[in-house]
Design a protein around this motif. Structure first.
Motif, PDB file in Angstrom:
ATOM      1  N   GLN A 167       0.808  -1.246   0.031  1.00  0.00           N
ATOM      2  CA  GLN A 167      -0.198   0.272   0.077  1.00  0.00           C
ATOM      3  C   GLN A 167       1.006   1.324   0.078  1.00  0.00           C
ATOM      4  OE1 GLN A 167      -2.671  -0.999   3.506  1.00  0.00           O
ATOM      5  NE2 GLN A 167      -4.410  -0.857   2.049  1.00  0.00           N
ATOM      6  N   SER A 168       1.922   1.208   0.595  1.00  0.00           N
ATOM      7  CA  SER A 168       2.688   2.505   0.645  1.00  0.00           C
ATOM      8  C   SER A 168       4.136   2.033   1.401  1.00  0.00           C
ATOM      9  CB  SER A 168       2.088   3.545   1.540  1.00  0.00           C
ATOM     10  OG  SER A 168       2.155   3.023   2.965  1.00  0.00           O
ATOM     11  N   PRO A 169       5.091   3.124   1.326  1.00  0.00           N
ATOM     12  CA  PRO A 169       6.231   2.866   1.733  1.00  0.00           C
ATOM     13  C   PRO A 169       6.472   2.686   3.071  1.00  0.00           C
ATOM     14  CG  PRO A 169       6.485   4.668   0.398  1.00  0.00           C
ATOM     15  CD  PRO A 169       5.081   4.308   0.365  1.00  0.00           C
ATOM     16  N   THR A 170       5.430   3.325   4.084  1.00  0.00           N
ATOM     17  CA  THR A 170       5.379   2.979   5.299  1.00  0.00           C
ATOM     18  C   THR A 170       4.724   1.665   5.822  1.00  0.00           C
ATOM     19  OG1 THR A 170       3.149   3.872   5.640  1.00  0.00           O
ATOM     20  CG2 THR A 170       4.985   5.538   5.851  1.00  0.00           C
ATOM     21  N   ARG A 171       4.431   0.887   4.781  1.00  0.00           N
ATOM     22  CA  ARG A 171       3.739  -0.647   5.191  1.00  0.00           C
ATOM     23  C   ARG A 171       4.426  -1.717   4.707  1.00  0.00           C
ATOM     24  NH1 ARG A 171      -2.726   0.942   5.098  1.00  0.00           N
ATOM     25  NH2 ARG A 171      -2.564   2.922   6.321  1.00  0.00           N
ATOM     26  N   SER A 172       5.691  -1.220   4.099  1.00  0.00           N
ATOM     27  CA  SER A 172       6.480  -2.421   3.316  1.00  0.00           C
ATOM     28  C   SER A 172       6.991  -3.652   4.268  1.00  0.00           C
ATOM     29  CB  SER A 172       7.494  -1.918   2.776  1.00  0.00           C
ATOM     30  OG  SER A 172       8.625  -1.063   3.483  1.00  0.00           O
ATOM     31  N   ASP A 173       7.016  -3.172   5.640  1.00  0.00           N
ATOM     32  CA  ASP A 173       7.424  -4.470   6.656  1.00  0.00           C
ATOM     33  C   ASP A 173       6.202  -5.026   7.653  1.00  0.00           C
ATOM     34  OD1 ASP A 173       9.951  -4.297   5.470  1.00  0.00           O
ATOM     35  OD2 ASP A 173      10.388  -2.336   6.821  1.00  0.00           O
ATOM     36  N   VAL A 174       5.030  -4.607   6.933  1.00  0.00           N
ATOM     37  CA  VAL A 174       3.837  -4.899   8.085  1.00  0.00           C
ATOM     38  C   VAL A 174       3.811  -6.467   8.106  1.00  0.00           C
ATOM     39  CG1 VAL A 174       1.361  -4.988   8.390  1.00  0.00           C
ATOM     40  CG2 VAL A 174       2.439  -3.000   7.534  1.00  0.00           C
ATOM     41  N   PRO A 175       3.914  -7.020   9.439  1.00  0.00           N
ATOM     42  CA  PRO A 175       3.885  -8.366   9.759  1.00  0.00           C
ATOM     43  C   PRO A 175       2.215  -8.784   9.693  1.00  0.00           C
ATOM     44  CG  PRO A 175       4.115  -7.246  11.678  1.00  0.00           C
ATOM     45  CD  PRO A 175       4.033  -6.186  10.823  1.00  0.00           C
ATOM     46  N   VAL A 176       2.136  -9.989   9.743  1.00  0.00           N
ATOM     47  CA  VAL A 176       0.620 -10.577   9.579  1.00  0.00           C
ATOM     48  C   VAL A 176       0.168 -10.524  11.129  1.00  0.00           C
ATOM     49  CG1 VAL A 176       0.888 -12.044   7.502  1.00  0.00           C
ATOM     50  CG2 VAL A 176       1.290 -12.955   9.872  1.00  0.00           C
ATOM     51  N   VAL A 177       0.978 -10.716  12.102  1.00  0.00           N
ATOM     52  CA  VAL A 177       0.688 -10.186  13.425  1.00  0.00           C
ATOM     53  C   VAL A 177       1.621  -9.666  14.157  1.00  0.00           C
ATOM     54  CG1 VAL A 177      -0.136 -11.806  15.697  1.00  0.00           C
ATOM     55  CG2 VAL A 177      -0.348 -12.698  13.495  1.00  0.00           C
ATOM     56  N   GLN A 178       1.123  -8.541  15.076  1.00  0.00           N
ATOM     57  CA  GLN A 178       2.248  -8.002  15.545  1.00  0.00           C
ATOM     58  C   GLN A 178       1.514  -7.506  17.059  1.00  0.00           C
ATOM     59  OE1 GLN A 178       0.989  -4.511  12.795  1.00  0.00           O
ATOM     60  NE2 GLN A 178       2.793  -4.087  13.791  1.00  0.00           N
ATOM     61  N   ALA A 179       2.424  -7.010  17.996  1.00  0.00           N
ATOM     62  CA  ALA A 179       2.151  -6.382  19.250  1.00  0.00           C
ATOM     63  C   ALA A 179       1.908  -5.109  18.867  1.00  0.00           C
ATOM     64  CB  ALA A 179       3.117  -6.594  20.294  1.00  0.00           C
ATOM     65  N   ASP A 180       0.692  -4.336  19.055  1.00  0.00           N
ATOM     66  CA  ASP A 180       0.599  -2.969  18.780  1.00  0.00           C
ATOM     67  C   ASP A 180       0.973  -2.091  20.038  1.00  0.00           C
ATOM     68  OD1 ASP A 180      -0.600  -0.476  18.199  1.00  0.00           O
ATOM     69  OD2 ASP A 180      -2.360  -1.289  17.222  1.00  0.00           O
ATOM     70  N   VAL A 181       2.116  -1.744  19.751  1.00  0.00           N
ATOM     71  CA  VAL A 181       2.560  -1.150  21.127  1.00  0.00           C
ATOM     72  C   VAL A 181       2.148   0.435  21.364  1.00  0.00           C
ATOM     73  CG1 VAL A 181       4.798  -2.334  21.314  1.00  0.00           C
ATOM     74  CG2 VAL A 181       4.531  -0.357  19.685  1.00  0.00           C
ATOM     75  N   GLY A 182       1.424   0.966  19.792  1.00  0.00           N
ATOM     76  CA  GLY A 182       1.087   2.189  20.100  1.00  0.00           C
ATOM     77  C   GLY A 182      -0.242   2.427  20.733  1.00  0.00           C
ATOM     78  N   PHE A 183      -1.054   1.323  20.942  1.00  0.00           N
ATOM     79  CA  PHE A 183      -2.178   1.346  21.372  1.00  0.00           C
ATOM     80  C   PHE A 183      -2.362   0.309  22.845  1.00  0.00           C
ATOM     81  CE2 PHE A 183      -3.120   3.087  17.392  1.00  0.00           C
ATOM     82  CZ  PHE A 183      -3.839   4.223  17.575  1.00  0.00           C
ATOM     83  N   SER A 184      -1.426  -0.274  22.877  1.00  0.00           N
ATOM     84  CA  SER A 184      -1.480  -0.969  24.139  1.00  0.00           C
ATOM     85  C   SER A 184      -1.420  -0.319  25.413  1.00  0.00           C
ATOM     86  CB  SER A 184      -0.336  -2.045  24.075  1.00  0.00           C
ATOM     87  OG  SER A 184      -0.387  -2.827  23.378  1.00  0.00           O
ATOM     88  N   GLY A 185      -2.366  -0.626  26.455  1.00  0.00           N
ATOM     89  CA  GLY A 185      -2.205   0.096  27.666  1.00  0.00           C
ATOM     90  C   GLY A 185      -1.591  -0.421  28.598  1.00  0.00           C
ATOM     91  N   GLU A 186      -1.385   0.076  30.026  1.00  0.00           N
ATOM     92  CA  GLU A 186      -0.486  -0.189  31.079  1.00  0.00           C
ATOM     93  C   GLU A 186      -1.098  -1.656  31.475  1.00  0.00           C
ATOM     94  OE1 GLU A 186       0.856   1.235  35.230  1.00  0.00           O
ATOM     95  OE2 GLU A 186      -0.168   2.421  34.089  1.00  0.00           O
ATOM     96  N   GLY A 187      -0.251  -2.689  31.371  1.00  0.00           N
ATOM     97  CA  GLY A 187      -0.664  -3.933  31.878  1.00  0.00           C
ATOM     98  C   GLY A 187      -1.451  -4.783  30.879  1.00  0.00           C
ATOM     99  N   LYS A 188      -1.813  -4.252  29.665  1.00  0.00           N
ATOM    100  CA  LYS A 188      -2.612  -4.830  28.699  1.00  0.00           C
ATOM    101  C   LYS A 188      -1.867  -4.797  27.291  1.00  0.00           C
ATOM    102  CE  LYS A 188      -7.142  -4.330  26.326  1.00  0.00           C
ATOM    103  NZ  LYS A 188      -8.306  -3.666  26.159  1.00  0.00           N
ATOM    104  N   GLN A 189      -1.535  -5.964  26.838  1.00  0.00           N
ATOM    105  CA  GLN A 189      -1.254  -6.117  25.291  1.00  0.00           C
ATOM    106  C   GLN A 189      -2.243  -6.238  24.528  1.00  0.00           C
ATOM    107  OE1 GLN A 189       2.248  -6.174  24.590  1.00  0.00           O
ATOM    108  NE2 GLN A 189       1.579  -6.192  22.719  1.00  0.00           N
ATOM    109  N   LEU A 190      -2.231  -5.452  23.354  1.00  0.00           N
ATOM    110  CA  LEU A 190      -3.215  -5.220  22.334  1.00  0.00           C
ATOM    111  C   LEU A 190      -2.436  -5.931  21.114  1.00  0.00           C
ATOM    112  CD1 LEU A 190      -6.069  -4.011  21.525  1.00  0.00           C
ATOM    113  CD2 LEU A 190      -4.590  -2.205  20.371  1.00  0.00           C
ATOM    114  N   ILE A 191      -3.367  -6.857  20.509  1.00  0.00           N
ATOM    115  CA  ILE A 191      -2.725  -7.769  19.411  1.00  0.00           C
ATOM    116  C   ILE A 191      -3.309  -7.307  18.170  1.00  0.00           C
ATOM    117  CG2 ILE A 191      -2.212 -10.143  18.320  1.00  0.00           C
ATOM    118  CD1 ILE A 191      -1.024  -9.433  21.020  1.00  0.00           C
ATOM    119  N   LYS A 192      -2.466  -6.931  17.063  1.00  0.00           N
ATOM    120  CA  LYS A 192      -3.102  -6.470  16.015  1.00  0.00           C
ATOM    121  C   LYS A 192      -2.623  -7.383  14.786  1.00  0.00           C
ATOM    122  CE  LYS A 192      -2.220  -2.163  13.097  1.00  0.00           C
ATOM    123  NZ  LYS A 192      -1.302  -0.871  13.063  1.00  0.00           N
TER     124      LYS A 192
END
Length: 243
Positions: A145-170
Motif C-alpha cells: 500500500q505504501s512505503p510505510t507499510r512495506s514491513d507490516v507483519p501478519v501478526v504484531q504487538a500494537d505498542v502504540g495502542f496497548s495500555g498499561e498492563g494490557k497487550q493489544l494484538i494487531k
C-alpha cells in the motif's frame, strides 16, 4: 489446538503465520481470547468481513466516522451492514474537540500545516477509545500500500495502542496480498465495494484529503497528495513510520 498470542510469543506467532492465507490468519484472530474486532474503513476492508462471514464464528466490526467521509462511503457502510446482516459499531470523534479545532483553525487547516492534528482528533482519539475496550483488532493493511507499510507483519504487538498492563494484538491478514489479489477476490466472490472505486479512487479516506489517481500512479498518491509519501499515515498505524 488454537494458540492464543501473548506478549511473550507474538513475534514467533508472526513468523509461524507469515506465509499462511488470510483465512488462516483470521481464524487465528477470531479464536483469540478476549474481545477482538475487525476495523472496517469502508473501502476494500469488506474482504475481511466476507472471509470472516465464511468462517462461521461470531465476529465484531467497527468503523470510524470522522464526519468528513464521502457520501458514497456512508452509503457503502450501510450496504455492507445489510448485505452481511451484521452490526457495524460506529465510532465518532468527541464533538467538543472537533468544534474547538474547527473554530480555531478552520475546516481545511491540514492543507497548510499537515493532516496529523485533524486526523488525531477525528480518527486517532476515537480509535484509541475503542481499542481500550478490545484485546485485539484486525486491519486491512497490505505491504504494497505504501512505503510505510512495506514491513507490516501478519501478526504484531500494537505498542502504540496497548495500555498499561494490557497487550493489544494487531492482525493484518491481507499483509501479503496485492491490490490485484484483493480485487480478484472482490470480483470472484461478487461482494459489495465502494462505488468511488469506479471513479478512480483506490485508497479512500476523508473527502477533502482523498482524490482519484491517474493510471500507473500508486494508490496512496491519492491520499494527502500534498505531503511526502513516507509520512502518509494518519496515526491509526503510526507504528509503521520509521523513527
Amino acid at each position: 489446538m488454537t494458540v492464543i498470542p501473548t506478549i511473550d510469543h507474538v513475534d514467533a506467532l508472526a513468523a509461524e503465520y507469515a506465509d499462511k492465507s488470510p483465512r488462516e490468519i483470521l481464524e487465528l484472530a477470531l479464536h483469540q481470547e478476549g474481545e477482538i474486532a475487525i476495523s472496517f474503513s469502508g473501502a476494500e476492508d469488506v474482504v475481511l468481513i466476507d472471509i470472516a462471514s465464511r468462517i462461521g464464528k461470531p465476529f465484531r466490526v467497527f468503523s470510524l466516522d470522522t464526519g468528513r467521509l464521502h457520501a458514497e462511503t456512508y452509503q457503502f457502510i450501510e450496504t455492507v451492514r445489510k448485505h452481511y446482516n451484521i452490526t457495524i459499531e460506529i465510532c465518532f470523534p468527541e464533538s467538543a474537540a472537533v468544534q474547538q479545532f474547527v473554530n480555531e483553525k478552520g475546516l481545511f487547516s491540514f492543507f497548510e500545516d499537515g493532516h496529523q492534528e485533524c486526523c488525531g482528533i477525528r480518527k486517532v482519539q476515537p480509535l484509541r477509545k475503542k481499542l481500550a475496550t478490545l484485546d485485539g483488532w484486525i486491519t486491512g493493511q497490505r505491504k504494497d500500500q505504501s512505503p510505510t507499510r512495506s514491513d507490516v507483519p501478519v501478526v504484531q504487538a500494537d505498542v502504540g495502542f496497548s495500555g498499561e498492563g494490557k497487550q493489544l494484538i494487531k492482525y493484518n491478514p491481507l499483509a501479503n496480498w496485492s491490490s490485484a489479489d484483493v480485487w480478484s477476490y472482490i470480483r470472484m466472490m461478487e461482494i459489495p465495494y465502494n462505488p468511488l472505486h469506479e471513479r478512480g479512487f483506490i485508497s479512500i479516506g476523508c473527502e477533502p484529503c482523498t482524490r482519484p489517481v491517474l493510471p500507473n500512479q500508486h494508490e496512496r498518491e491519492g491520499r494527502w497528495w500534498w505531503e511526502e509519501a513516507t509520512h502518509k499515515e494518519c496515526g491509526l498505524h503510526a507504528g509503521n513510520l520509521k523513527k
